[in-house]
Design a protein around this motif. Structure first.
Motif, PDB file in Angstrom:
ATOM      1  N   UNK A 107       0.813  -1.209   0.000  1.00 18.15           N
ATOM      2  CA  UNK A 107       0.000   0.000   0.000  1.00 18.15           C
ATOM      3  C   UNK A 107       0.846   1.259   0.000  1.00 18.15           C
ATOM      4  N   UNK A 108       0.278   2.300  -0.533  1.00 16.38           N
ATOM      5  CA  UNK A 108       0.991   3.579  -0.557  1.00 16.38           C
ATOM      6  C   UNK A 108       0.564   4.488   0.586  1.00 16.38           C
ATOM      7  N   UNK A 109      -0.400   4.042   1.364  1.00 18.41           N
ATOM      8  CA  UNK A 109      -0.862   4.823   2.513  1.00 18.41           C
ATOM      9  C   UNK A 109      -0.750   3.941   3.758  1.00 18.41           C
ATOM     10  N   UNK A 110      -0.275   4.482   4.863  1.00 19.86           N
ATOM     11  CA  UNK A 110      -0.008   3.667   6.059  1.00 19.86           C
ATOM     12  C   UNK A 110      -1.245   3.282   6.873  1.00 19.86           C
ATOM     13  N   UNK A 111      -2.218   2.647   6.227  1.00 22.77           N
ATOM     14  CA  UNK A 111      -3.419   2.197   6.938  1.00 22.77           C
ATOM     15  C   UNK A 111      -3.107   1.229   8.076  1.00 22.77           C
ATOM     16  N   UNK A 112      -2.172   0.311   7.907  1.00 28.05           N
ATOM     17  CA  UNK A 112      -1.903  -0.626   9.006  1.00 28.05           C
ATOM     18  C   UNK A 112      -1.479   0.070  10.300  1.00 28.05           C
ATOM     19  N   UNK A 116      -0.863  16.224   1.168  1.00 28.48           N
ATOM     20  CA  UNK A 116      -2.275  15.935   1.448  1.00 28.48           C
ATOM     21  C   UNK A 116      -2.393  14.578   2.148  1.00 28.48           C
ATOM     22  N   UNK A 117      -1.637  13.591   1.694  1.00 33.17           N
ATOM     23  CA  UNK A 117      -1.653  12.274   2.339  1.00 33.17           C
ATOM     24  C   UNK A 117      -1.116  12.382   3.765  1.00 33.17           C
ATOM     25  N   UNK A 134      -2.058  12.040   9.556  1.00 38.05           N
ATOM     26  CA  UNK A 134      -1.942  12.550  10.925  1.00 38.05           C
ATOM     27  C   UNK A 134      -3.320  12.856  11.508  1.00 38.05           C
ATOM     28  N   UNK A 135      -4.190  13.459  10.721  1.00 40.25           N
ATOM     29  CA  UNK A 135      -5.542  13.772  11.189  1.00 40.25           C
ATOM     30  C   UNK A 135      -6.332  12.502  11.481  1.00 40.25           C
TER      31      UNK A 135
END
Length: 123
Positions: A30-35, A95-96, A101-102
């Motif tokens: 993934x390119x976004x740290x969802x885990x 933006x990511x 962080x939010x």
């Protein structure tokens, strides 16, 4: 703290860290740290639940050490959050980064509050 309680807390920490690793493997590409968000949110919920049970519910403080400091501490990870944030910054993905962080802050606080309510209901 007794040696047995210390050992149980250490085992709890290892359990939490193992769970965090398992969660991280669910999204290896993934390119976004969802885990990391999932791990930190789950750790916040668990700590909120245990803290409420101990602080407001009269449960033994050993629960806070074993489940709060141990399992929740091993499961949640500020250091990975920080490194993920630096990576997003270095990649120019502002933006990511803001979303990450939010979302981490909002889900963590919400999960802790929900966990607190569950902890009170359990005791």
């Amino acid at each position: 703290m007794t040696p047995a309680l210390f050992l149980i807390a250490a085992l709890g920490c290892g359990t939490g860290a193992t769970l965090r690793y398992a969660i991280s493997r669910l999204d290896r590409h993934g390119r976004f740290p969802w885990p990391t968000i999932v791990s930190n949110t789950a750790g916040s919920a668990l700590l909120g639940c245990v803290a409420a049970a101990v602080i407001d519910g009269g449960a033994g403080v050993g629960w806070l050490l074993v489940l709060g400091g141990g399992v929740a501490g091993g499961l949640s990870t500020f250091s990975t959050l920080a490194v993920d944030a630096v990576i997003l910054w270095r990649e120019g993905r502002r933006r990511a980064l803001l979303t990450y962080v939010t979302a981490t802050l909002a889900t963590g606080l919400g999960a802790a509050a929900l966990g607190w309510a569950v902890g009170l209901a359990l005791v």
